[in-house]
Design an enzyme around this catalytic site. Sequence first.
Site, PDB file in Angstrom:
ATOM      1  N   HIS A 192       2.101 -11.793   1.435  1.00  0.00           N
ATOM      2  CA  HIS A 192       1.187 -12.594   2.137  1.00  0.00           C
ATOM      3  C   HIS A 192       0.635 -11.566   3.172  1.00  0.00           C
ATOM      4  CE1 HIS A 192       3.982 -12.582   5.861  1.00  0.00           C
ATOM      5  NE2 HIS A 192       4.574 -11.757   5.146  1.00  0.00           N
TER       6      HIS A 192
ATOM      7  N   GLU B  42       6.168  -4.997   6.890  1.00  0.00           N
ATOM      8  CA  GLU B  42       6.412  -5.777   7.701  1.00  0.00           C
ATOM      9  C   GLU B  42       7.730  -5.521   8.381  1.00  0.00           C
ATOM     10  OE1 GLU B  42       5.683  -9.970   7.097  1.00  0.00           O
ATOM     11  OE2 GLU B  42       5.672 -10.439   9.348  1.00  0.00           O
TER      12      GLU B  42
ATOM     13  N   TYR C 234       9.767 -22.143   2.037  1.00  0.00           N
ATOM     14  CA  TYR C 234       9.116 -20.705   2.295  1.00  0.00           C
ATOM     15  C   TYR C 234       8.035 -20.592   2.020  1.00  0.00           C
ATOM     16  CZ  TYR C 234       9.275 -15.574   2.145  1.00  0.00           C
ATOM     17  OH  TYR C 234       8.913 -14.251   2.303  1.00  0.00           O
TER      18      TYR C 234
ATOM     19  N   ASP D 295      10.722  -6.840   9.094  1.00  0.00           N
ATOM     20  CA  ASP D 295      11.912  -7.319   8.346  1.00  0.00           C
ATOM     21  C   ASP D 295      12.262  -6.455   7.340  1.00  0.00           C
ATOM     22  OD1 ASP D 295       9.368  -8.531   7.263  1.00  0.00           O
ATOM     23  OD2 ASP D 295      10.782 -10.128   6.876  1.00  0.00           O
TER      24      ASP D 295
ATOM     25  N   HIS E 231       6.820  -3.508   1.482  1.00  0.00           N
ATOM     26  CA  HIS E 231       5.994  -4.426   2.453  1.00  0.00           C
ATOM     27  C   HIS E 231       6.205  -3.748   3.893  1.00  0.00           C
ATOM     28  CE1 HIS E 231       4.347  -7.387   4.502  1.00  0.00           C
ATOM     29  NE2 HIS E 231       5.318  -8.401   4.433  1.00  0.00           N
TER      30      HIS E 231
ATOM     31  N   ASP F  74       8.355 -10.432  -0.810  1.00  0.00           N
ATOM     32  CA  ASP F  74       8.255 -11.672  -0.401  1.00  0.00           C
ATOM     33  C   ASP F  74       7.949 -12.757  -1.173  1.00  0.00           C
ATOM     34  OD1 ASP F  74       8.847 -11.300   2.468  1.00  0.00           O
ATOM     35  OD2 ASP F  74       6.691 -10.657   3.010  1.00  0.00           O
TER      36      ASP F  74
ATOM     37  N   HIS G 128      10.011 -14.922  11.850  1.00  0.00           N
ATOM     38  CA  HIS G 128       8.701 -14.469  12.236  1.00  0.00           C
ATOM     39  C   HIS G 128       8.212 -15.075  13.793  1.00  0.00           C
ATOM     40  CE1 HIS G 128       8.794 -12.245   8.773  1.00  0.00           C
ATOM     41  NE2 HIS G 128       7.597 -12.559   7.968  1.00  0.00           N
TER      42      HIS G 128
ATOM     43  N   HIS H   3      14.068 -11.940   0.274  1.00  0.00           N
ATOM     44  CA  HIS H   3      14.713 -13.017   0.956  1.00  0.00           C
ATOM     45  C   HIS H   3      15.307 -13.918   0.084  1.00  0.00           C
ATOM     46  CE1 HIS H   3      12.779 -11.572   4.681  1.00  0.00           C
ATOM     47  NE2 HIS H   3      11.619 -11.796   4.206  1.00  0.00           N
TER      48      HIS H   3
HETATM   49 FE1  FEO Z   1       6.413 -10.425   5.089  1.00  0.00          FE
HETATM   50 FE2  FEO Z   1       9.549 -10.754   4.622  1.00  0.00          FE
HETATM   51  O1  FEO Z   1       8.133 -10.102   5.300  1.00  0.00           O
END
Ligand code: FEO
Length: 399
Positions: free
Chosen positions: A147, A83, A194, A85, A81, A166, A25, A227
């Site tokens: 998040h 985002e 994390y 990634d 999500h 996440d 990020h 992740h």
């Molecule tokens: Fe909030 Fe793994 O992206």
Amino acid sequence: MKKAIKITDNVYYVGAHDYNLRDFHGSMYPINEGATYNAYLIVDEKITLIDTVEIDFYDEMLERIRSIIGDRMIDNIIIQHAESDHSSAFMKLMNEYPKAKAYVSISGKRAMLAQFFKDYDYQSVKTGDTLNIGRGTLTFIEMPMIHWPDNMATYFDDDRILFSNDAFGQHIISFKKFDDDYDYSYLIAKAKEYYANIVMPYGKNVLNKLKAIADLELAIDYIAPSHGIIWHKYIGKMLADYKDFASLKSKDKVVIVYESVWNNTKTIAETLAEGLGQNDIEPKVYKLSKTDSSLILSELLDAKALLIGSGCYNNTLASEICSFIDKAISLNIKDKYVGTFGSYGWNKLPIVNMDKKAENIGILLEDFNIAINYAPTQEDLEAVYEKAQKLAEFLKEKN
Ligand code: FEO
């Protein structure tokens, strides 16, 4: 040649290994060993993909998918999500599987449209909504602000897997996808790092959501985040530790961060450490410009206090310290104690006014600010040591 990795009889890992990633990020979260973008393929009567990957890893994901389903089509794509990634490969994937239906939370739909500008007849889902895919059924659980506003988890009842996106992630990159293959202390340190770097500001949401998930009484054998590795053997222990992270449960520990050019502020930092350490409060001392912020935040998560030190740079503080204070304000650690210190030459104000900035981070330690002209004298250092001693006594009472 990339192949899927079997998770259960019906579920496969089809995500990507980003071995060379060092800044997760942006510069927000420095990492050492790369990261994974986990996507999971459920092969039931309908084929369902849980999340996609970062766009540069599209080919890797597609190869892994095809290694299982060949030319069969994907029926459902769950966008947990928005985002990038996890979502930036979505549009390209829709070219390959144009008939796939995309499921996303309400705010996820907004975020997808705002980022990628094209509507794919997104099906908005909310907590408790279900999708039958054959033998099994998916249940969606919104995870707002863990998040981003749009985060969502998905429960697959047939294999009792909670795909948590996440939440509960860590940066471990390996073909050994289950927690059984690792020492718990290693795993939880990675999960803590994390959490501290990505989720820390949202502890209240995490606590509420942990309770809400417990109230659903789902039988969970696996927690598969987006992740890192999958939780299985250590689910109970990990959830208990996560509760401690979310409530910022602290130890007798103080994080001291500083920046110093001619070692005067450094000497104050190390004298504070001595006074704390000799009085049963563990100090963690970091020169900001020489330390990854990810380590500092990880230690801060369960510290009782944060002490910030800077030298004086013309009429302000070290730029690293200014930027760290801004970051610390964003962490929402308002019940931790904060104090400031530093050495100055001809302008005392930047050091004595540090408290005005630091008070936005947490509870300001009264009468703590230490401002020393040029090099600290032996007398100065004795006073600093005494201050640290008093702070140690004060913090030991705060449990
Ligand atoms: Fe909030 Fe793994 O992206």
